[in-house]
Write a protein that holds these residues in place. Structure first.
Motif, short mmCIF file in Angstrom:
data_model
loop_
_atom_site.label_atom_id
_atom_site.label_comp_id
_atom_site.label_asym_id
_atom_site.label_seq_id
_atom_site.Cartn_x
_atom_site.Cartn_y
_atom_site.Cartn_z
N LEU A 135 0.83 -1.22 0.00
CA LEU A 135 0.00 0.00 0.00
C LEU A 135 0.85 1.26 0.00
O LEU A 135 0.49 2.27 -0.61
CB LEU A 135 -0.94 0.02 1.21
N ASP A 136 1.99 1.20 0.68
CA ASP A 136 2.87 2.38 0.78
C ASP A 136 3.44 2.81 -0.57
O ASP A 136 3.93 3.93 -0.69
CB ASP A 136 4.01 2.11 1.76
N THR A 137 3.35 1.96 -1.59
CA THR A 137 3.79 2.37 -2.93
C THR A 137 2.87 3.44 -3.50
O THR A 137 3.25 4.12 -4.46
CB THR A 137 3.83 1.19 -3.91
N LYS A 138 1.66 3.56 -2.94
CA LYS A 138 0.64 4.51 -3.44
C LYS A 138 0.29 4.23 -4.89
O LYS A 138 -0.17 5.10 -5.62
CB LYS A 138 1.09 5.97 -3.28
N GLY A 139 0.49 2.99 -5.32
CA GLY A 139 0.21 2.61 -6.70
C GLY A 139 -1.26 2.33 -6.94
O GLY A 139 -2.08 2.32 -6.02
N THR A 140 -1.56 2.12 -8.20
CA THR A 140 -2.91 1.75 -8.63
C THR A 140 -2.85 0.38 -9.26
O THR A 140 -2.11 0.16 -10.23
CB THR A 140 -3.45 2.78 -9.65
N ALA A 141 -3.62 -0.56 -8.70
CA ALA A 141 -3.62 -1.93 -9.19
C ALA A 141 -4.65 -2.09 -10.30
O ALA A 141 -5.76 -1.56 -10.22
CB ALA A 141 -3.93 -2.90 -8.05
N SER A 142 -4.26 -2.85 -11.31
CA SER A 142 -5.21 -3.23 -12.35
C SER A 142 -4.99 -4.72 -12.65
O SER A 142 -3.90 -5.25 -12.46
CB SER A 142 -5.04 -2.39 -13.61
N ILE A 143 -6.06 -5.35 -13.10
CA ILE A 143 -6.02 -6.78 -13.38
C ILE A 143 -6.05 -6.96 -14.89
O ILE A 143 -6.96 -6.45 -15.56
CB ILE A 143 -7.22 -7.50 -12.73
N VAL A 144 -5.07 -7.68 -15.43
CA VAL A 144 -4.99 -7.89 -16.86
C VAL A 144 -5.81 -9.11 -17.27
O VAL A 144 -6.58 -9.07 -18.21
CB VAL A 144 -3.51 -8.04 -17.30
N SER A 145 -5.67 -10.21 -16.52
CA SER A 145 -6.42 -11.43 -16.82
C SER A 145 -6.42 -12.34 -15.60
O SER A 145 -5.56 -12.21 -14.73
CB SER A 145 -5.82 -12.16 -18.03
N THR A 146 -7.39 -13.25 -15.55
CA THR A 146 -7.50 -14.18 -14.42
C THR A 146 -8.00 -15.54 -14.92
O THR A 146 -8.60 -15.64 -15.99
CB THR A 146 -8.48 -13.69 -13.33
N THR A 147 -7.74 -16.55 -14.09
CA THR A 147 -8.28 -17.88 -14.34
C THR A 147 -8.50 -18.55 -12.99
O THR A 147 -7.88 -18.18 -11.99
CB THR A 147 -7.33 -18.71 -15.23
N GLU A 148 -9.40 -19.51 -12.96
CA GLU A 148 -9.65 -20.25 -11.71
C GLU A 148 -10.01 -21.69 -12.03
O GLU A 148 -10.63 -21.97 -13.05
CB GLU A 148 -10.75 -19.60 -10.89
N THR A 149 -9.57 -22.58 -11.13
CA THR A 149 -9.95 -23.99 -11.19
C THR A 149 -10.47 -24.35 -9.81
O THR A 149 -9.76 -24.20 -8.82
CB THR A 149 -8.73 -24.87 -11.54
N VAL A 150 -11.72 -24.80 -9.75
CA VAL A 150 -12.37 -25.09 -8.47
C VAL A 150 -12.50 -26.60 -8.31
O VAL A 150 -12.88 -27.31 -9.24
CB VAL A 150 -13.77 -24.43 -8.41
#
Length: 122
Positions: free
Chosen positions: A56-71
Protein backbone atom coordinates in the motif's frame (compact mmCIF):
# COMPACT_ATOMS: atom_id res chain seq x y z
CA UNK A 1 -17.55 -6.93 1.84
CA UNK A 2 -16.71 -10.63 1.70
CA UNK A 3 -15.73 -12.34 -1.54
CA UNK A 4 -18.49 -14.55 -2.89
CA UNK A 5 -16.37 -16.33 -5.52
CA UNK A 6 -13.06 -18.17 -5.47
CA UNK A 7 -11.05 -15.60 -7.45
CA UNK A 8 -10.40 -12.76 -4.99
CA UNK A 9 -8.25 -10.51 -7.17
CA UNK A 10 -11.02 -8.01 -8.01
CA UNK A 11 -11.73 -7.58 -4.29
CA UNK A 12 -8.00 -7.31 -3.63
CA UNK A 13 -7.62 -4.57 -6.26
CA UNK A 14 -10.63 -2.68 -4.87
CA UNK A 15 -9.21 -2.67 -1.33
CA UNK A 16 -5.69 -1.94 -2.58
CA UNK A 17 -6.77 1.02 -4.69
CA UNK A 18 -8.73 2.51 -1.79
CA UNK A 19 -5.80 1.99 0.64
CA UNK A 20 -7.93 -0.26 2.87
CA UNK A 21 -5.51 -2.45 4.86
CA UNK A 22 -8.26 -4.01 6.98
CA UNK A 23 -10.19 -4.89 3.83
CA UNK A 24 -7.11 -6.58 2.37
CA UNK A 25 -6.47 -8.55 5.56
CA UNK A 26 -10.12 -9.69 5.61
CA UNK A 27 -9.47 -11.63 2.39
CA UNK A 28 -7.11 -14.06 4.21
CA UNK A 29 -7.79 -17.01 6.51
CA UNK A 30 -6.02 -16.95 9.85
CA UNK A 31 -2.60 -18.54 9.28
CA UNK A 32 -2.75 -18.11 5.50
CA UNK A 33 0.61 -18.20 3.72
CA UNK A 34 1.59 -14.95 1.97
CA UNK A 35 4.71 -14.60 -0.15
CA UNK A 36 5.64 -10.88 -0.18
CA UNK A 37 8.77 -11.58 -2.23
CA UNK A 38 10.39 -14.67 -3.67
CA UNK A 39 12.01 -16.68 -0.86
CA UNK A 40 9.86 -15.29 1.97
CA UNK A 41 6.72 -16.98 3.34
CA UNK A 42 4.68 -15.28 6.06
CA UNK A 43 1.97 -17.08 8.04
CA UNK A 44 1.49 -14.72 10.98
CA UNK A 45 -1.07 -11.91 11.17
CA UNK A 46 1.48 -9.20 12.01
CA UNK A 47 3.72 -10.22 9.11
CA UNK A 48 0.78 -10.27 6.71
CA UNK A 49 -0.34 -6.78 7.80
CA UNK A 50 3.18 -5.37 7.50
CA UNK A 51 3.73 -6.89 4.04
CA UNK A 52 0.38 -5.67 2.73
CA UNK A 53 1.06 -2.22 4.21
CA UNK A 54 4.38 -2.13 2.34
CA UNK A 55 2.50 -2.73 -0.92
CA UNK A 56 0.00 0.00 0.00
CA UNK A 57 2.87 2.38 0.78
CA UNK A 58 3.79 2.37 -2.93
CA UNK A 59 0.64 4.51 -3.44
CA UNK A 60 0.21 2.61 -6.70
CA UNK A 61 -2.91 1.75 -8.63
CA UNK A 62 -3.62 -1.93 -9.19
CA UNK A 63 -5.21 -3.23 -12.35
CA UNK A 64 -6.02 -6.78 -13.38
CA UNK A 65 -4.99 -7.89 -16.86
CA UNK A 66 -6.42 -11.43 -16.82
CA UNK A 67 -7.50 -14.18 -14.42
CA UNK A 68 -8.28 -17.88 -14.34
CA UNK A 69 -9.65 -20.25 -11.71
CA UNK A 70 -9.95 -23.99 -11.19
CA UNK A 71 -12.37 -25.09 -8.47
CA UNK A 72 -12.39 -28.46 -6.73
CA UNK A 73 -15.03 -28.58 -3.99
CA UNK A 74 -14.22 -25.94 -1.40
CA UNK A 75 -10.72 -25.21 -2.76
CA UNK A 76 -9.69 -23.23 -5.81
CA UNK A 77 -6.43 -22.51 -7.61
CA UNK A 78 -6.40 -19.07 -9.20
CA UNK A 79 -3.91 -17.17 -11.33
CA UNK A 80 -4.03 -13.48 -12.12
CA UNK A 81 -1.87 -11.27 -14.25
CA UNK A 82 -1.75 -8.02 -12.26
CA UNK A 83 -0.06 -4.66 -12.61
CA UNK A 84 0.60 -1.87 -10.11
CA UNK A 85 1.44 1.52 -11.60
CA UNK A 86 3.45 3.52 -9.06
CA UNK A 87 3.50 7.32 -9.11
CA UNK A 88 6.68 8.57 -10.74
CA UNK A 89 6.71 5.87 -13.39
CA UNK A 90 7.44 2.63 -11.52
CA UNK A 91 5.60 -0.56 -12.36
CA UNK A 92 5.20 -3.90 -10.57
CA UNK A 93 3.76 -6.62 -12.80
CA UNK A 94 3.52 -10.38 -12.36
CA UNK A 95 1.31 -13.41 -12.76
CA UNK A 96 0.21 -14.73 -9.39
CA UNK A 97 -0.77 -18.13 -8.04
CA UNK A 98 -3.26 -18.43 -5.17
CA UNK A 99 -5.22 -21.06 -3.33
CA UNK A 100 -8.56 -19.98 -1.88
CA UNK A 101 -11.03 -21.83 0.31
CA UNK A 102 -14.80 -21.56 0.65
CA UNK A 103 -15.66 -20.66 4.24
CA UNK A 104 -18.59 -22.05 6.25
CA UNK A 105 -20.61 -18.90 5.44
CA UNK A 106 -20.07 -19.39 1.68
CA UNK A 107 -17.48 -16.64 1.25
CA UNK A 108 -13.93 -17.29 0.01
CA UNK A 109 -10.54 -16.40 1.51
CA UNK A 110 -6.91 -16.86 0.59
CA UNK A 111 -5.14 -19.89 2.04
CA UNK A 112 -1.97 -19.28 0.00
CA UNK A 113 -1.25 -16.04 -1.85
CA UNK A 114 1.81 -15.93 -4.06
CA UNK A 115 1.67 -12.61 -5.97
CA UNK A 116 4.84 -13.55 -7.87
CA UNK A 117 3.75 -16.97 -9.17
CA UNK A 118 6.53 -18.69 -11.09
CA UNK A 119 9.03 -15.87 -10.37
CA UNK A 120 9.80 -17.66 -7.09
CA UNK A 121 11.57 -20.32 -9.16
CA UNK A 122 14.37 -17.90 -9.90
Amino acid sequence: MAATGPNLIEEFAKYFNSGDLDGLVSLYEGGAAFIPEPGTVLTDAAGLRAALQAFLDTKGTASIVSTTETVNGDLALTHSHWRIDIPGGGVLEHTSAEVTRRQADGTWRYVIDNPFGGAVLG
